[in-house]
Design a protein around this motif. Structure first.
Motif, PDB file in Angstrom:
ATOM      1  N   GLU A 290       0.823  -1.218   0.000  1.00 40.92           N
ATOM      2  CA  GLU A 290       0.000   0.000   0.000  1.00 40.92           C
ATOM      3  C   GLU A 290       0.852   1.262   0.000  1.00 40.92           C
ATOM      4  OE1 GLU A 290      -0.219  -2.464   2.229  1.00 40.92           O
ATOM      5  OE2 GLU A 290      -2.303  -2.967   2.697  1.00 40.92           O
ATOM      6  N   LYS A 291       2.058   1.144   0.567  1.00 46.14           N
ATOM      7  CA  LYS A 291       2.940   2.328   0.646  1.00 46.14           C
ATOM      8  C   LYS A 291       3.265   2.884  -0.724  1.00 46.14           C
ATOM      9  CE  LYS A 291       5.422   0.952   4.818  1.00 46.14           C
ATOM     10  NZ  LYS A 291       6.648   0.313   5.313  1.00 46.14           N
ATOM     11  N   TYR A 292       3.128   2.054  -1.750  1.00 42.47           N
ATOM     12  CA  TYR A 292       3.544   2.464  -3.099  1.00 42.47           C
ATOM     13  C   TYR A 292       2.344   2.710  -4.011  1.00 42.47           C
ATOM     14  CZ  TYR A 292       7.576   0.385  -0.934  1.00 42.47           C
ATOM     15  OH  TYR A 292       8.568   0.091  -0.032  1.00 42.47           O
ATOM     16  N   VAL A 293       1.146   2.745  -3.415  1.00 42.70           N
ATOM     17  CA  VAL A 293      -0.064   2.947  -4.230  1.00 42.70           C
ATOM     18  C   VAL A 293      -0.190   4.423  -4.585  1.00 42.70           C
ATOM     19  CG1 VAL A 293      -2.587   2.938  -4.178  1.00 42.70           C
ATOM     20  CG2 VAL A 293      -1.311   0.935  -3.387  1.00 42.70           C
ATOM     21  N   CYS A 294       0.029   4.724  -5.848  1.00 40.70           N
ATOM     22  CA  CYS A 294      -0.178   6.078  -6.352  1.00 40.70           C
ATOM     23  C   CYS A 294      -0.759   5.927  -7.753  1.00 40.70           C
ATOM     24  CB  CYS A 294       1.124   6.868  -6.364  1.00 40.70           C
ATOM     25  SG  CYS A 294       2.475   6.093  -7.248  1.00 40.70           S
ATOM     26  N   HIS A 415      11.359  15.156   7.592  1.00 36.45           N
ATOM     27  CA  HIS A 415      10.663  16.195   8.350  1.00 36.45           C
ATOM     28  C   HIS A 415       9.178  16.287   8.049  1.00 36.45           C
ATOM     29  CE1 HIS A 415      14.905  16.943   8.510  1.00 36.45           C
ATOM     30  NE2 HIS A 415      14.659  17.450   9.706  1.00 36.45           N
ATOM     31  N   GLN A 416       8.708  15.425   7.166  1.00 36.70           N
ATOM     32  CA  GLN A 416       7.279  15.389   6.870  1.00 36.70           C
ATOM     33  C   GLN A 416       6.535  14.781   8.073  1.00 36.70           C
ATOM     34  OE1 GLN A 416       7.940  13.207   3.298  1.00 36.70           O
ATOM     35  NE2 GLN A 416       8.328  11.288   4.356  1.00 36.70           N
ATOM     36  N   LYS A 417       5.222  15.013   8.133  1.00 37.14           N
ATOM     37  CA  LYS A 417       4.441  14.486   9.255  1.00 37.14           C
ATOM     38  C   LYS A 417       4.025  13.035   9.008  1.00 37.14           C
ATOM     39  CE  LYS A 417       1.543  17.557  11.864  1.00 37.14           C
ATOM     40  NZ  LYS A 417       0.334  18.387  11.799  1.00 37.14           N
ATOM     41  N   VAL A 418       3.885  12.689   7.732  1.00 38.89           N
ATOM     42  CA  VAL A 418       3.425  11.353   7.372  1.00 38.89           C
ATOM     43  C   VAL A 418       4.416  10.305   7.917  1.00 38.89           C
ATOM     44  CG1 VAL A 418       4.566  11.478   5.110  1.00 38.89           C
ATOM     45  CG2 VAL A 418       2.612   9.960   5.419  1.00 38.89           C
ATOM     46  N   ASN A 419       3.889   9.129   8.277  1.00 36.23           N
ATOM     47  CA  ASN A 419       4.700   8.201   9.077  1.00 36.23           C
ATOM     48  C   ASN A 419       5.504   7.167   8.283  1.00 36.23           C
ATOM     49  OD1 ASN A 419       2.805   6.389   8.261  1.00 36.23           O
ATOM     50  ND2 ASN A 419       1.979   5.939  10.300  1.00 36.23           N
ATOM     51  N   TYR A 420       5.735   7.408   7.014  1.00 31.25           N
ATOM     52  CA  TYR A 420       6.603   6.488   6.254  1.00 31.25           C
ATOM     53  C   TYR A 420       7.157   7.204   5.028  1.00 31.25           C
ATOM     54  CZ  TYR A 420       3.492   6.000   2.250  1.00 31.25           C
ATOM     55  OH  TYR A 420       2.779   6.249   1.118  1.00 31.25           O
ATOM     56  N   THR A 421       8.158   6.584   4.426  1.00 29.70           N
ATOM     57  CA  THR A 421       8.621   7.023   3.110  1.00 29.70           C
ATOM     58  C   THR A 421       8.689   5.787   2.215  1.00 29.70           C
ATOM     59  OG1 THR A 421      10.516   7.798   1.816  1.00 29.70           O
ATOM     60  CG2 THR A 421      11.018   6.950   4.005  1.00 29.70           C
ATOM     61  N   PRO A 422       8.322   5.913   0.954  1.00 27.01           N
ATOM     62  CA  PRO A 422       8.446   4.748   0.068  1.00 27.01           C
ATOM     63  C   PRO A 422       9.909   4.430  -0.264  1.00 27.01           C
ATOM     64  CG  PRO A 422       7.609   6.659  -1.146  1.00 27.01           C
ATOM     65  CD  PRO A 422       7.669   7.055   0.297  1.00 27.01           C
ATOM     66  N   TYR A 423      10.822   5.280   0.193  1.00 26.90           N
ATOM     67  CA  TYR A 423      12.245   5.085  -0.142  1.00 26.90           C
ATOM     68  C   TYR A 423      13.078   4.659   1.070  1.00 26.90           C
ATOM     69  CZ  TYR A 423      10.458   7.676  -4.084  1.00 26.90           C
ATOM     70  OH  TYR A 423       9.695   8.084  -5.162  1.00 26.90           O
ATOM     71  N   GLU A 424      12.442   4.063   2.066  1.00 28.20           N
ATOM     72  CA  GLU A 424      13.165   3.607   3.266  1.00 28.20           C
ATOM     73  C   GLU A 424      14.340   2.713   2.858  1.00 28.20           C
ATOM     74  OE1 GLU A 424      11.936   4.577   6.379  1.00 28.20           O
ATOM     75  OE2 GLU A 424      13.724   3.706   7.273  1.00 28.20           O
TER      76      GLU A 424
END
Ligand code: DUC
Ligand code: ZN
Ligand code: ZN
Length: 467
Positions: A290-294, A415-424
């Motif tokens: 789901e992290k990559y759903v765009c 520094h974004q508020k969202v709790n993940y990055t798709p590039y971890e």
């Protein structure tokens, strides 16, 4: 160190990179503007950058902030302070997010409301596009000329999503008026009915995993809509910019349009250059896909290569983040089936370091092209140039000094508020060491100047590239 309005600030020993040139120079800054380019410049405050690369501040012309998004009516989680802090840390000094017209709402009301909502809450400068979702019984075409006069000359129109999409007749009417008044229509090109049909088929077979998001929106769904948008543009004699092009044969359609002299421009985003549909998992597993759903979804390696190539040839004109922030948690990104996962990935902070590392340092594009795609051409197309997007006398002193050093992207450092990055876990080889907005250092040593120094920029004078 900063330049007060009457003090001169000299950035010494810069390797300046613009869209067309690379040169060693000092930069003199006064009153927020670049006032001198040359050697042996002196000033009240001097900062030696020791021949590091200095580029114009990034211009991110596509990001969704504090916006109700997609058919679910959810609100994106990044607010203006968090999103613009993320932008600044990643070297972006100007953003253009969207004022969303709710159905039934006058376009000008949506624009005024969003402008008030974000005022004095930004670390970076910003313009505002709008998203048109309703003709409002003929009032929207009346509001468009006024919006353009007020400094809001760009409008996004969706061909998909039930709560956002416009039909072809309405698109024709809108893009004609936008063009007549010197504005630009940005088109989200995906065929809505094909997506619904594919979605129903998948769900009726019990297929619910995140990968089905990609299966429900195959490349031809984008290609058909892009071609149709180009036909509408030709019929209305109106320029368009196709946003977030994901690759494949859509690029062939764009190339053909450009070759035949049509005013068609295009954008891609890091997610289409670096992710693939394999990141969404397989048909039986969720696994964080789901992290990559765009939308459109990431494609395959071949599409990535055709996008890099299109950036080199000019068939892709700009690279934006299309930042959309939904948390990776149940009820937000995590849903029981793919069709209700809110679309979009966060990327404001990582756009430039990723493109620098995987484009420039991987020899896929030059450093000048990087500046062109991420700062100069977006500034031109959207009416910010030459105030923004370049290093020139009289331009705003929006600058990034780059450090070459190895790091690994981790959500915890962003520094974004969202709790993940798709590039971890993705390695980087550069990061902005110093970011300057209108002559003031807003980022140094990975920390931000805690003042909302960003200002609204009224935009005019769109400079469309040759095609
Ligand atoms: N379109 C966007 O521009 N952003 C996120 C989702 C979408 O469909
Ligand atoms: Zn879109
Ligand atoms: Zn978007």
């Amino acid at each position: 160190m900063s330049s007060g309005n009457d003090r001169t600030f000299v950035l010494k020993n810069c390797t300046c990179v613009t869209a067309t040139d690379t040169f060693l120079s000092d930069l003199c800054i006064r009153g927020g503007l670049i006032t001198g380019i040359g050697t042996d410049l002196t000033g009240d405050d001097v900062y030696d950058v020791n021949y590091r690369v200095v580029t114009p501040g990034g211009v991110d012309a596509h990001c969704h902030i504090e916006q109700p998004a997609d058919d679910g009516g959810r609100q994106t989680v990044d607010d203006f302070p968090s999103a613009t802090a993320a932008a600044a840390h990643g070297g972006t000094t100007t953003i253009i997010p969207f004022a969303l017209q709710q159905r039934g709402q006058r376009l000008l009301d949506a624009i005024r409301r969003y402008t008030t909502q974000v005022e004095s809450r930004s670390y970076v400068d910003y313009g505002i596009h709008s998203i048109i979702t309703d003709t409002c019984n003929g009032n929207t075409v009346k509001d468009i000329p006024e919006a353009i006069k007020m400094g809001y000359p760009s409008f996004k129109i969706y061909m998909t999503y039930d709560s956002l999409r416009m039909n072809d007749y309405d698109i024709l009417s809108l893009i004609e008026v936008i063009s007549e008044h010197g504005g630009l229509a940005m088109i989200h090109a995906e065929n809505a009915d094909c997506i619904s049909w594919m979605t129903d088929r998948l769900l009726s077979r019990g297929l619910k995993a995140p990968i089905c998001h990609a299966l429900s929106r195959p490349p031809l769904v984008e290609r058909e809509a892009a071609y149709r948008a180009i036909v509408l543009s030709e019929l209305a004699m109106a320029p368009i910019l196709l946003v977030h092009v994901s690759g494949g044969k859509t690029i062939d359609v764009i190339r053909d349009a450009k070759l035949s002299g049509k005013p068609v421009f295009s954008e891609t985003c890091p997610q289409y250059l670096l992710l693939t549909s394999a990141d969404l998992g397989n048909e039986t597993e969720h696994n964080g896909g789901e992290k990559y759903v765009c939308s459109p979804p990431p494609r395959d390696k071949e599409s990535q290569e055709s996008l890099w190539n299109a950036m080199r040839t000019g068939d892709i004109n700009i690279v934006s983040s299309d930042h959309v922030a939904f948390n990776y948690e149940k009820g937000d990104k995590i849903q029981d089936d793919f069709s209700t996962v809110p679309n979009g990935v966060p990327g404001l902070e990582t756009r430039l370091p990723l493109l620098y590392t995987y484009g420039v340092q991987a020899n896929k594009i030059t450093l000048n092209k990087f500046v062109d795609l991420t700062a100069t051409t977006p500034a031109k197309i959207y009416g910010l140039y030459p105030k923004k997007g370049t290093i020139a006398i009289g331009s705003d002193a929006d600058l990034v000094v780059w450090d070459e050093r190895n790091s690994v992207i981790s959500f915890a450092d962003l520094h974004q508020k969202v709790n993940y990055t798709p590039y971890e876990g993705v390695p980087l080889r550069v990061w902005p060491a110093i970011v300057i907005l209108r002559g003031k250092i807003i980022i140094s040593d990975r920390s931000i100047r805690k003042t909302y120094g960003g200002a609204f920029v009224q935009r005019k004078g769109l400079v469309l590239p040759s095609y």
